[in-house]
Scaffold this active site. Sequence first.
Site, PDB file in Angstrom:
ATOM      1  N   MET A 178       6.022 -16.913  -1.239  1.00 45.03           N
ATOM      2  CA  MET A 178       6.444 -18.150  -1.632  1.00 45.03           C
ATOM      3  C   MET A 178       7.801 -18.171  -2.335  1.00 45.03           C
ATOM      4  O   MET A 178       8.159 -19.048  -3.131  1.00 45.03           O
ATOM      5  CB  MET A 178       5.426 -18.586  -2.379  1.00 45.03           C
ATOM      6  CG  MET A 178       4.006 -18.768  -1.864  1.00 45.03           C
ATOM      7  SD  MET A 178       2.823 -20.239  -2.427  1.00 45.03           S
ATOM      8  CE  MET A 178       2.559 -19.445  -3.970  1.00 45.03           C
ATOM      9  N   HIS A 197      10.496 -10.914  -6.417  1.00 48.61           N
ATOM     10  CA  HIS A 197      10.524 -10.129  -7.429  1.00 48.61           C
ATOM     11  C   HIS A 197      10.226  -8.551  -6.918  1.00 48.61           C
ATOM     12  O   HIS A 197      10.120  -8.376  -5.718  1.00 48.61           O
ATOM     13  CB  HIS A 197       9.649 -10.146  -8.582  1.00 48.61           C
ATOM     14  CG  HIS A 197       8.131 -10.656  -8.234  1.00 48.61           C
ATOM     15  ND1 HIS A 197       7.426  -9.571  -7.655  1.00 48.61           N
ATOM     16  CD2 HIS A 197       7.662 -11.541  -8.332  1.00 48.61           C
ATOM     17  CE1 HIS A 197       6.334  -9.974  -7.380  1.00 48.61           C
ATOM     18  NE2 HIS A 197       6.293 -11.420  -7.722  1.00 48.61           N
ATOM     19  N   GLY A 214       7.962  -6.619  -6.658  1.00 50.46           N
ATOM     20  CA  GLY A 214       6.572  -6.672  -6.005  1.00 50.46           C
ATOM     21  C   GLY A 214       6.789  -6.853  -4.457  1.00 50.46           C
ATOM     22  O   GLY A 214       6.330  -6.222  -3.734  1.00 50.46           O
ATOM     23  N   HIS A 215       7.618  -8.210  -4.167  1.00 52.41           N
ATOM     24  CA  HIS A 215       7.696  -8.674  -2.924  1.00 52.41           C
ATOM     25  C   HIS A 215       8.470  -7.560  -2.117  1.00 52.41           C
ATOM     26  O   HIS A 215       8.236  -7.053  -0.957  1.00 52.41           O
ATOM     27  CB  HIS A 215       8.477  -9.735  -2.932  1.00 52.41           C
ATOM     28  CG  HIS A 215       8.020 -11.089  -3.493  1.00 52.41           C
ATOM     29  ND1 HIS A 215       8.263 -11.729  -4.783  1.00 52.41           N
ATOM     30  CD2 HIS A 215       6.819 -11.637  -3.091  1.00 52.41           C
ATOM     31  CE1 HIS A 215       7.584 -12.661  -4.961  1.00 52.41           C
ATOM     32  NE2 HIS A 215       6.617 -12.771  -4.078  1.00 52.41           N
ATOM     33  N   GLN A 247      -2.114 -25.041  -0.394  1.00 52.69           N
ATOM     34  CA  GLN A 247      -3.092 -23.890  -1.245  1.00 52.69           C
ATOM     35  C   GLN A 247      -3.118 -24.249  -2.751  1.00 52.69           C
ATOM     36  O   GLN A 247      -3.404 -23.500  -3.698  1.00 52.69           O
ATOM     37  CB  GLN A 247      -2.648 -22.553  -1.040  1.00 52.69           C
ATOM     38  CG  GLN A 247      -1.341 -22.153  -1.560  1.00 52.69           C
ATOM     39  CD  GLN A 247      -0.892 -20.821  -1.222  1.00 52.69           C
ATOM     40  OE1 GLN A 247      -0.480 -20.383   0.041  1.00 52.69           O
ATOM     41  NE2 GLN A 247      -0.657 -19.550  -1.970  1.00 52.69           N
ATOM     42  N   GLY A 298      -0.059  -7.969  -1.053  1.00 50.49           N
ATOM     43  CA  GLY A 298      -0.236  -7.023  -2.476  1.00 50.49           C
ATOM     44  C   GLY A 298      -1.878  -7.127  -2.884  1.00 50.49           C
ATOM     45  O   GLY A 298      -2.367  -8.042  -2.710  1.00 50.49           O
ATOM     46  N   LYS A 333      -2.176  -7.310  -5.763  1.00 45.77           N
ATOM     47  CA  LYS A 333      -2.101  -8.124  -6.939  1.00 45.77           C
ATOM     48  C   LYS A 333      -3.143  -9.362  -6.559  1.00 45.77           C
ATOM     49  O   LYS A 333      -3.924  -9.957  -7.565  1.00 45.77           O
ATOM     50  CB  LYS A 333      -0.759  -8.489  -7.152  1.00 45.77           C
ATOM     51  CG  LYS A 333      -0.674 -10.071  -7.833  1.00 45.77           C
ATOM     52  CD  LYS A 333      -0.439  -9.477  -9.279  1.00 45.77           C
ATOM     53  CE  LYS A 333      -0.318 -10.703 -10.213  1.00 45.77           C
ATOM     54  NZ  LYS A 333      -0.190 -12.291  -9.628  1.00 45.77           N
ATOM     55  N   MET A 374       3.965  -7.804 -12.102  1.00 43.80           N
ATOM     56  CA  MET A 374       4.887  -8.867 -11.700  1.00 43.80           C
ATOM     57  C   MET A 374       4.415 -10.201 -10.996  1.00 43.80           C
ATOM     58  O   MET A 374       3.370  -9.854 -10.057  1.00 43.80           O
ATOM     59  CB  MET A 374       6.024  -8.204 -10.728  1.00 43.80           C
ATOM     60  CG  MET A 374       6.830  -6.862 -11.537  1.00 43.80           C
ATOM     61  SD  MET A 374       7.961  -6.302 -10.658  1.00 43.80           S
ATOM     62  CE  MET A 374       8.605  -5.151 -11.688  1.00 43.80           C
ATOM     63  N   SER A 375       4.985 -11.160 -11.257  1.00 44.29           N
ATOM     64  CA  SER A 375       4.397 -12.547 -10.690  1.00 44.29           C
ATOM     65  C   SER A 375       5.440 -13.429 -10.841  1.00 44.29           C
ATOM     66  O   SER A 375       6.391 -13.395 -11.695  1.00 44.29           O
ATOM     67  CB  SER A 375       3.265 -12.917 -11.326  1.00 44.29           C
ATOM     68  OG  SER A 375       2.878 -14.185 -10.914  1.00 44.29           O
TER      69      SER A 375
HETATM   70  P1  AMP Z   1       3.689 -14.730  -3.388  1.00 45.86           P
HETATM   71  O1  AMP Z   1       5.006 -15.022  -3.307  1.00 45.86           O
HETATM   72  O2  AMP Z   1       3.324 -14.679  -4.919  1.00 45.86           O
HETATM   73  O3  AMP Z   1       2.749 -15.701  -2.678  1.00 45.86           O
HETATM   74  O4  AMP Z   1       3.320 -13.475  -2.911  1.00 45.86           O
HETATM   75  C1  AMP Z   1       3.751 -12.919  -1.825  1.00 45.86           C
HETATM   76  C2  AMP Z   1       3.107 -11.554  -1.517  1.00 45.86           C
HETATM   77  O5  AMP Z   1       3.590 -10.840  -2.437  1.00 45.86           O
HETATM   78  C3  AMP Z   1       1.674 -11.437  -1.692  1.00 45.86           C
HETATM   79  O6  AMP Z   1       1.056 -10.480  -0.686  1.00 45.86           O
HETATM   80  C4  AMP Z   1       1.233 -10.993  -2.893  1.00 45.86           C
HETATM   81  O7  AMP Z   1       0.218 -10.336  -3.291  1.00 45.86           O
HETATM   82  C5  AMP Z   1       2.572 -10.025  -3.030  1.00 45.86           C
HETATM   83  N1  AMP Z   1       2.840  -9.837  -4.635  1.00 45.86           N
HETATM   84  C6  AMP Z   1       2.980 -10.811  -5.649  1.00 45.86           C
HETATM   85  N2  AMP Z   1       2.929 -10.009  -6.822  1.00 45.86           N
HETATM   86  C7  AMP Z   1       2.805  -8.719  -6.341  1.00 45.86           C
HETATM   87  C8  AMP Z   1       3.359  -7.459  -7.161  1.00 45.86           C
HETATM   88  N3  AMP Z   1       3.245  -7.489  -8.555  1.00 45.86           N
HETATM   89  N4  AMP Z   1       3.095  -6.459  -6.600  1.00 45.86           N
HETATM   90  C9  AMP Z   1       2.926  -6.154  -5.236  1.00 45.86           C
HETATM   91  N5  AMP Z   1       2.520  -7.101  -4.593  1.00 45.86           N
HETATM   92  C10 AMP Z   1       2.751  -8.568  -5.199  1.00 45.86           C
END
Ligand code: AMP
Length: 289
Positions: free
Chosen positions: A30, A34, A36-37, A61, A146, A148, A183-184
């Site tokens: 989304m 960071h 994590g992505h 969602q 992730g 996470k 990370m978020s």
């Molecule tokens: P999002 O943009 O928050 O929807 O996350 C996109 C993808 O990145 C999802 O598969 C999340 O689980 C993953 N993700 C988010 N935060 C982290 C993190 N700290 N470490 C690893 N993957 C992450």
Amino acid sequence: METTHTIEEVRLIVRSARAEGKTIGFVPTMGYLHRGHISLVEESKKLSGFQVMSIFVNKIQFNDPKDFSNYPRDLERDLAIAREAGVDLVFIPNDDEMYRDQRTSVDVEILTDHLCGAHRPGHFRGVFTVVSKLFNIVLPDVAVFGQKDIQQAVGLEKMVADLNFPLKIVIAPTMREDDGLAMSSRNKHLGAGERQRALCIHRALGRAAEMIASGERSASKIEKAVGAVLAEGSPDKIDYASVVRYGDLQPADGIRQKSVLAVAAFFGSTRLIDNMIIDERDGEFACMY
Ligand code: AMP
């Protein structure tokens, strides 16, 4: 790196990558990227030859409209990060491209009964629906998610198995700041005091890992200890701190098989989630968080 807003162009570009003999890796996001992505892209690069990322803040969602409108967005920065990470194609659809009079949705029963599923009505239906659509648009060989968001990842594994999507789901470890905070994109909303208090989540997982390492197997004792460490950070609300079985995400009374300890708590108005996978290896339990 190519970028596109249209489904048609994604199909064309992916088809020509495939014609060159490349396998397709996919990381849905989304945005507000960071480390994590990026770690997901790194994982995907090990397993496939052409990297697709989607950036789409998926309205369906979000059970809370304020959460949707406040969700951080910075496309220019995201594109620079994605390019640097070696992404080949970024798909940035708008709402209209993804949802035109949509009447179909995807749900995964049982796995969404508890944890975030119980606290965010409709959230997972929105996630599984958009990811199904993205899988059918991109047609990846491998898609990386992730740890996470463990309920999402386990739910997607089940969805892919149940609906016979011809791809492999990989779950990559949670990336953390140096002090342990997962990370978020939402961390941006934490004030300095809230961020400091939120470190209790990582400490609580650590406490649970210590207990498990020293032989504790009672879910209620572990949950109680986790609750006590969380209380040190005075969260504004705790949605859950629960041990569930990994396979079906149902509450576990004890740790006897692969399990998950998952936590969701508010600091100010920011809801944070984190978790630890407790995996059985030769009768021993290893904690991964
Ligand atoms: P999002 O943009 O928050 O929807 O996350 C996109 C993808 O990145 C999802 O598969 C999340 O689980 C993953 N993700 C988010 N935060 C982290 C993190 N700290 N470490 C690893 N993957 C992450």
